[in-house]
Design a protein around this motif. Sequence first.
Motif: not given
Length: 340
Positions: A225, A301, A332, A336
């Motif tokens: 991370e 990502y 994730w 975000r």
Amino acid sequence: MDIKARLIRQALDEGFVACRICRPDAVPHVPERLGAFLDAGYHGQMGWMEERVNWRGDPSVLWPEARSVIMLAESYAPEHDPLAVLERPDLGAVSVYAHGRDYHDIVKKRLKRLARWLIEQEPCSVKVFVDTAPVPEKALAQAAGLGWQGKHTNLLSRDWGNWAFLGSVFTTLELEPDAPEVDHCGSCTACQDICPTAAFPAPYQLDARRCISYLTIEHKGPVAEDLRAALGNRIYGCDDCLAVCPWNKFAVAASDMRYHGTAGGTLAELAVLDDAAFRLRFSGSPIKRIGRDRFVRNVLYAIGNSGDAALIEPARALCEDTDPTVADAARWAVARLAAI
């Protein structure tokens, strides 16, 4: 014209930008450097680097009958600024070498044609290698005088910069070796300074575990991370350290237009690729070898780093993906973007 001169002319006619010769035993320093790299764990999950380490460290062991190594460079210099896409967080950034057709196929066919020509000229045996065999290509290339391994650990040349693929032809034919190239990096640290993940523990050393090219291509499972934000929108490879090298002012245009293409795309369209669509889209591309799951992981990502709340829906749709790493990356990304 002697055989070496004719060989070089033939190599240039085939499309290579340079051709030089060394002996198979011209890199005695490789075992020690390779051992230090492996002992430090810098190779990460690339366990194959520990296999046949005797071959990888000493080319003369790979094929004891070989008397000469013909080292060749083929340009894939981009027609655009490879760093410009980093300013477009809605797009996926793909390394220049993967924009077109898979270089393994193109270079190997060129090497085989050159090897066949050599056999026709002089009685000898040959073996051709491009990237996939345990051959220390960069070290051999420096020993042959093609260029030198820069502070970013890649090969670069005063004649064609650092945008080049390397290939080799091992032969039983005795050819006059060329003088090795010396280092011309000087005090420049541009490649070190630009690395987003500080992957260079020292000049001429690379910790692959922090390298974005390694993380997006070789690394299986979730990326740590604390490194994910540094990936930015890079979804396959990274060209930062190559792109800033000052020696690229001498870059030679790629002779084969098959290296140019548009392998990326918008993050929104890439996130929805299933396995079949991924294989179809990247047929003939080196991207295909990492598979849909690892690729979409990278895309997620990038979505999480995009700062674009409109991309939260494609990410949310993958939060229960059958691949746990994809699902983790999706959650994730959603977290975000939800925090914006």
